[in-house]
Motif scaffolding. Structure first.
Motif, PDB file in Angstrom:
ATOM      1  N   ILE A  73       0.874  -1.176   0.000  1.00 46.48           N
ATOM      2  CA  ILE A  73       0.000   0.000   0.000  1.00 46.48           C
ATOM      3  C   ILE A  73       0.911   1.225   0.000  1.00 46.48           C
ATOM      4  O   ILE A  73       1.534   1.539   1.018  1.00 46.48           O
ATOM      5  N   PRO A  77      -1.229   7.489  -3.877  1.00 46.89           N
ATOM      6  CA  PRO A  77      -2.114   6.637  -4.676  1.00 46.89           C
ATOM      7  C   PRO A  77      -1.643   6.509  -6.127  1.00 46.89           C
ATOM      8  O   PRO A  77      -1.204   7.481  -6.740  1.00 46.89           O
ATOM      9  N   ILE A  78      -1.743   5.289  -6.648  1.00 44.87           N
ATOM     10  CA  ILE A  78      -1.402   5.011  -8.039  1.00 44.87           C
ATOM     11  C   ILE A  78      -2.658   4.482  -8.709  1.00 44.87           C
ATOM     12  O   ILE A  78      -3.055   3.328  -8.491  1.00 44.87           O
ATOM     13  N   LEU A  79      -3.307   5.338  -9.494  1.00 43.42           N
ATOM     14  CA  LEU A  79      -4.610   5.005 -10.057  1.00 43.42           C
ATOM     15  C   LEU A  79      -4.651   5.339 -11.547  1.00 43.42           C
ATOM     16  O   LEU A  79      -3.900   6.190 -12.022  1.00 43.42           O
ATOM     17  N   HIS A  88     -11.069  -0.623 -10.938  1.00 41.96           N
ATOM     18  CA  HIS A  88      -9.760  -0.820 -10.296  1.00 41.96           C
ATOM     19  C   HIS A  88      -9.756  -2.114  -9.486  1.00 41.96           C
ATOM     20  O   HIS A  88      -8.776  -2.873  -9.512  1.00 41.96           O
ATOM     21  N   THR A 124     -11.956   7.532 -10.362  1.00 47.26           N
ATOM     22  CA  THR A 124     -11.197   7.883  -9.157  1.00 47.26           C
ATOM     23  C   THR A 124     -10.513   9.243  -9.277  1.00 47.26           C
ATOM     24  O   THR A 124     -10.083   9.802  -8.270  1.00 47.26           O
ATOM     25  N   GLN A 132      -8.886   8.785  -2.466  1.00 43.12           N
ATOM     26  CA  GLN A 132      -7.959   7.999  -3.285  1.00 43.12           C
ATOM     27  C   GLN A 132      -7.089   7.102  -2.408  1.00 43.12           C
ATOM     28  O   GLN A 132      -6.803   5.953  -2.777  1.00 43.12           O
ATOM     29  N   GLN A 133      -6.700   7.619  -1.244  1.00 48.09           N
ATOM     30  CA  GLN A 133      -5.908   6.790  -0.334  1.00 48.09           C
ATOM     31  C   GLN A 133      -6.736   5.606   0.168  1.00 48.09           C
ATOM     32  O   GLN A 133      -6.225   4.487   0.301  1.00 48.09           O
ATOM     33  N   MET A 136      -6.672   2.829  -2.306  1.00 50.79           N
ATOM     34  CA  MET A 136      -5.454   2.016  -2.217  1.00 50.79           C
ATOM     35  C   MET A 136      -5.539   1.035  -1.050  1.00 50.79           C
ATOM     36  O   MET A 136      -5.049  -0.096  -1.143  1.00 50.79           O
ATOM     37  N   ILE A 139      -7.798  -1.872  -2.181  1.00 50.63           N
ATOM     38  CA  ILE A 139      -7.061  -2.751  -3.092  1.00 50.63           C
ATOM     39  C   ILE A 139      -6.058  -3.597  -2.318  1.00 50.63           C
ATOM     40  O   ILE A 139      -5.920  -4.810  -2.539  1.00 50.63           O
ATOM     41  N   GLY A 140      -5.364  -2.972  -1.365  1.00 49.54           N
ATOM     42  CA  GLY A 140      -4.361  -3.705  -0.590  1.00 49.54           C
ATOM     43  C   GLY A 140      -4.952  -4.802   0.262  1.00 49.54           C
ATOM     44  O   GLY A 140      -4.379  -5.893   0.381  1.00 49.54           O
TER      45      GLY A 140
END
Length: 232
Positions: A73, A77-79, A88, A124, A132-133, A136, A139-140
């Motif tokens: 994580i 953020p990588i989006l 996503h 996003t 946005q965080q 992440m 997703i993590g």
């Protein structure tokens, strides 16, 4: 049971290949280790070396859990601009090979927990930094890996989201996952971490639980914040 073993003799970049040197520690199941240090101490380089993202790394990193799986994580953020939140999550599920049933159940649970259900079909790019965080984080946590590597997770999170993050980390620890967390939020780190690796100048200056850190800096009863400033 060890889930991650790290021994970095040196790691760095072309202009300097020893940004980090002689850093070693292990993560055991159910434990949360705080990676602590001032800016420029080598925390990000250490994380990148663990993830295999730095070519000039000498040492050994072993993910030795039952599945050998981990989730990263990142601090920032990588989006993808063209994908919605749900897309996503679908992309992450496909990358990790999750079954549709397992994916949907876990995704719905996490979206509800982090209060993102109402924006699941939104791009996003329209989200705030804090939202946005949280994407992440979702997703993590999606895959329930053996090891979590979490870089400055509290930046941009409101108090409720911070509590949900801490609750989820504790659930994962009870499940048996190990967590390496880099953070500058020392009062929270003192409260939630089992032990610490304190870096300064690319080297380990103290390591162990808080009582051990206190002994190493000669300050019985000191807070992590006070130990941090003594040692760095």
């Amino acid at each position: 049971m060890e889930l991650l073993r790290v021994r970095i003799e040196r790691a760095g970049y072309e202009e300097r290949d020893d940004v980090v040197k002689d850093v070693g520690f292990a993560l055991e199941a159910g434990r949360l280790v705080g990676l602590i240090g001032p800016n420029g101490a080598g925390k990000s380089t250490t994380i990148k070396a663990i993830l295999g993202l730095i070519k000039l790394t000498k040492g050994e990193v072993s993910f030795c859990g039952p599945e050998g799986t981990y989730a990263y994580i990142p601090e920032h953020p990588i989006l993808y601009e063209e994908l919605t939140l749900w897309e996503h999550l679908e992309l992450a599920a496909a990358a990790y090979g999750l079954t549709e049933e397992r994916f949907r159940k876990r995704a719905e649970e996490l979206l509800a927990r982090f209060r993102l259900g109402d924006v699941r079909d939104h791009l996003t790019t329209s989200f705030s930094k804090g939202m946005q965080q949280k994407v992440m984080l979702v997703i993590g946590f999606l895959t329930k890996p053996d090891v979590y590597i979490v870089d400055e997770p509290f930046i941009g999170l409101d108090p409720k989201a911070t509590k949900e993050l801490l609750d989820t980390l504790n659930e994962e620890r009870r499940r048996g996952a190990a967590i390496l967390m880099s953070t500058h939020v020392l009062d929270t780190a003192e409260r939630i971490c089992d032990s610490f690796v304190l870096l300064n100048g690319g080297e380990t200056v103290a390591q162990g639980d808080l009582e051990h850190i206190r002994r190493q800096c000669g300050k019985p009863g000191a807070t992590l914040f006070e130990c941090f400033h003594t040692l760095t």
